[in-house]
Scaffold this motif. Structure first.
Motif, PDB file in Angstrom:
ATOM      1  N   ALA A  16       6.398   5.162  -3.701  1.00  0.00           N
ATOM      2  CA  ALA A  16       5.039   5.935  -3.762  1.00  0.00           C
ATOM      3  C   ALA A  16       3.937   4.868  -4.562  1.00  0.00           C
ATOM      4  O   ALA A  16       2.738   5.095  -4.152  1.00  0.00           O
ATOM      5  CB  ALA A  16       5.329   7.317  -4.517  1.00  0.00           C
ATOM      6  N   LEU A  17       4.207   3.995  -5.438  1.00  0.00           N
ATOM      7  CA  LEU A  17       3.297   3.563  -6.196  1.00  0.00           C
ATOM      8  C   LEU A  17       3.048   2.075  -5.433  1.00  0.00           C
ATOM      9  O   LEU A  17       2.053   1.552  -5.907  1.00  0.00           O
ATOM     10  CB  LEU A  17       3.747   3.100  -7.574  1.00  0.00           C
ATOM     11  CG  LEU A  17       3.844   4.102  -8.637  1.00  0.00           C
ATOM     12  CD1 LEU A  17       4.590   3.964  -9.937  1.00  0.00           C
ATOM     13  CD2 LEU A  17       2.414   4.545  -8.715  1.00  0.00           C
ATOM     14  N   ARG A  18       3.745   1.872  -4.422  1.00  0.00           N
ATOM     15  CA  ARG A  18       3.275   0.462  -3.794  1.00  0.00           C
ATOM     16  C   ARG A  18       2.101   0.431  -3.354  1.00  0.00           C
ATOM     17  O   ARG A  18       1.236  -0.813  -3.598  1.00  0.00           O
ATOM     18  CB  ARG A  18       4.338   0.307  -2.491  1.00  0.00           C
ATOM     19  CG  ARG A  18       4.447  -1.103  -1.839  1.00  0.00           C
ATOM     20  CD  ARG A  18       5.364  -1.313  -1.014  1.00  0.00           C
ATOM     21  NE  ARG A  18       6.793  -1.117  -1.442  1.00  0.00           N
ATOM     22  CZ  ARG A  18       7.783  -0.381  -1.175  1.00  0.00           C
ATOM     23  NH1 ARG A  18       7.631   0.252   0.200  1.00  0.00           N
ATOM     24  NH2 ARG A  18       8.792  -0.525  -1.817  1.00  0.00           N
ATOM     25  N   PRO A  19       1.262   1.388  -2.611  1.00  0.00           N
ATOM     26  CA  PRO A  19      -0.074   1.243  -2.296  1.00  0.00           C
ATOM     27  C   PRO A  19      -1.175   1.352  -3.511  1.00  0.00           C
ATOM     28  O   PRO A  19      -2.166   0.526  -3.709  1.00  0.00           O
ATOM     29  CB  PRO A  19      -0.490   2.478  -1.631  1.00  0.00           C
ATOM     30  CG  PRO A  19       0.662   3.327  -1.301  1.00  0.00           C
ATOM     31  CD  PRO A  19       1.851   2.712  -2.152  1.00  0.00           C
ATOM     32  N   PHE A  20      -0.866   2.035  -4.550  1.00  0.00           N
ATOM     33  CA  PHE A  20      -1.502   2.051  -5.917  1.00  0.00           C
ATOM     34  C   PHE A  20      -1.585   0.425  -6.406  1.00  0.00           C
ATOM     35  O   PHE A  20      -2.472  -0.126  -6.988  1.00  0.00           O
ATOM     36  CB  PHE A  20      -1.037   3.106  -6.955  1.00  0.00           C
ATOM     37  CG  PHE A  20      -1.688   3.124  -7.877  1.00  0.00           C
ATOM     38  CD1 PHE A  20      -2.912   3.735  -7.989  1.00  0.00           C
ATOM     39  CD2 PHE A  20      -1.270   2.812  -9.266  1.00  0.00           C
ATOM     40  CE1 PHE A  20      -3.649   3.873  -9.166  1.00  0.00           C
ATOM     41  CE2 PHE A  20      -1.845   3.074 -10.272  1.00  0.00           C
ATOM     42  CZ  PHE A  20      -3.166   3.502 -10.207  1.00  0.00           C
ATOM     43  N   ARG A  21      -0.241  -0.054  -6.591  1.00  0.00           N
ATOM     44  CA  ARG A  21       0.036  -1.471  -6.969  1.00  0.00           C
ATOM     45  C   ARG A  21      -1.045  -2.557  -6.355  1.00  0.00           C
ATOM     46  O   ARG A  21      -1.545  -3.433  -6.919  1.00  0.00           O
ATOM     47  CB  ARG A  21       1.452  -2.024  -6.699  1.00  0.00           C
ATOM     48  CG  ARG A  21       2.227  -1.433  -7.833  1.00  0.00           C
ATOM     49  CD  ARG A  21       3.650  -2.121  -7.791  1.00  0.00           C
ATOM     50  NE  ARG A  21       4.389  -1.350  -8.749  1.00  0.00           N
ATOM     51  CZ  ARG A  21       5.238  -0.540  -8.333  1.00  0.00           C
ATOM     52  NH1 ARG A  21       5.523  -0.229  -7.031  1.00  0.00           N
ATOM     53  NH2 ARG A  21       6.354  -0.029  -9.088  1.00  0.00           N
ATOM     54  N   GLN A  22      -1.382  -2.224  -4.954  1.00  0.00           N
ATOM     55  CA  GLN A  22      -2.136  -3.063  -4.215  1.00  0.00           C
ATOM     56  C   GLN A  22      -3.653  -2.643  -4.445  1.00  0.00           C
ATOM     57  O   GLN A  22      -4.364  -3.524  -4.688  1.00  0.00           O
ATOM     58  CB  GLN A  22      -1.668  -3.120  -2.571  1.00  0.00           C
ATOM     59  CG  GLN A  22      -0.464  -3.595  -2.289  1.00  0.00           C
ATOM     60  CD  GLN A  22      -0.096  -3.348  -0.847  1.00  0.00           C
ATOM     61  OE1 GLN A  22      -0.730  -2.692  -0.100  1.00  0.00           O
ATOM     62  NE2 GLN A  22       1.029  -3.823  -0.507  1.00  0.00           N
ATOM     63  N   SER A  23      -3.760  -1.499  -4.626  1.00  0.00           N
ATOM     64  CA  SER A  23      -5.277  -1.043  -4.606  1.00  0.00           C
ATOM     65  C   SER A  23      -5.712  -1.344  -6.141  1.00  0.00           C
ATOM     66  O   SER A  23      -7.315  -1.401  -6.204  1.00  0.00           O
ATOM     67  CB  SER A  23      -5.704   0.250  -4.168  1.00  0.00           C
ATOM     68  OG  SER A  23      -4.999   1.260  -5.186  1.00  0.00           O
ATOM     69  N   GLN A  24      -4.787  -1.174  -6.981  1.00  0.00           N
ATOM     70  CA  GLN A  24      -5.365  -1.470  -8.421  1.00  0.00           C
ATOM     71  C   GLN A  24      -4.525  -2.653  -9.061  1.00  0.00           C
ATOM     72  O   GLN A  24      -4.034  -2.467  -9.999  1.00  0.00           O
ATOM     73  CB  GLN A  24      -4.979  -0.049  -9.141  1.00  0.00           C
ATOM     74  CG  GLN A  24      -5.796   0.877  -8.763  1.00  0.00           C
ATOM     75  CD  GLN A  24      -7.292   0.855  -8.817  1.00  0.00           C
ATOM     76  OE1 GLN A  24      -7.658   0.595 -10.044  1.00  0.00           O
ATOM     77  NE2 GLN A  24      -7.957   0.934  -7.955  1.00  0.00           N
ATOM     78  N   SER A  25      -4.571  -3.600  -8.443  1.00  0.00           N
ATOM     79  CA  SER A  25      -3.434  -4.682  -8.581  1.00  0.00           C
ATOM     80  C   SER A  25      -3.745  -5.180 -10.334  1.00  0.00           C
ATOM     81  O   SER A  25      -2.719  -5.595 -10.746  1.00  0.00           O
ATOM     82  CB  SER A  25      -3.495  -5.919  -7.770  1.00  0.00           C
ATOM     83  OG  SER A  25      -4.868  -6.504  -7.655  1.00  0.00           O
ATOM     84  N   ALA A  26      -4.800  -5.345 -10.513  1.00  0.00           N
ATOM     85  CA  ALA A  26      -5.231  -5.896 -11.904  1.00  0.00           C
ATOM     86  C   ALA A  26      -4.813  -4.891 -12.927  1.00  0.00           C
ATOM     87  O   ALA A  26      -4.025  -5.599 -13.815  1.00  0.00           O
ATOM     88  CB  ALA A  26      -6.847  -6.257 -11.879  1.00  0.00           C
TER      89      ALA A  26
END
Length: 119
Positions: A16-26
């Motif tokens: 579930a966090l995979r897209p969040f890791r991409q959109s909020q990578s920093a």
């Protein structure tokens, strides 16, 4: 007792966090660095730091934390006796709600732990 298994829970959280890791990578890289630095061996051992983290997860009623930190403790060679002593402190500090999550933690330990390490 929990109606889910922590292995599936932690896998689902990571998914579930995979897209969040991409959109909020920093932000996520910063969190990962904070986690890595905080949990590194130092004056307090990595195993003791994981025990502290799991105690906080229990008292904060976080099933995901229970799954991730229980698994990490097993990788670090923690024993069930160490786990149970830590849970005693967590229940002392967190009361009845922590006791309910202590039961969940013991269930997670048994389900995640290879049979040869559960003693």
């Amino acid at each position: 007792m929990s109606s889910f298994d922590h292995q599936t829970l932690t896998r689902d959280i990571n998914h579930a966090l995979r897209p969040f890791r991409q959109s909020q990578s920093a932000a996520m890289q910063g969190f990962a660095q904070l986690a890595q630095a905080s949990m590194a061996e130092g004056a307090i051992s990595a195993k003791n730091k994981e025990l502290i983290a799991l105690a906080i997860g229990v008292t904060q009623r976080c099933s995901g934390c229970i799954g991730f930190h229980t698994k990490a403790l097993q990788k670090l060679g923690a024993t069930r006796q160490e786990l149970e002593e830590m849970l005693g402190i967590a229940v002392y500090m967190g009361g009845g709600p922590a006791l309910m999550y202590a039961a969940e933690t013991l269930d997670a330990w048994d389900k995640l732990n290879p049979p040869t390490q559960s003693a």
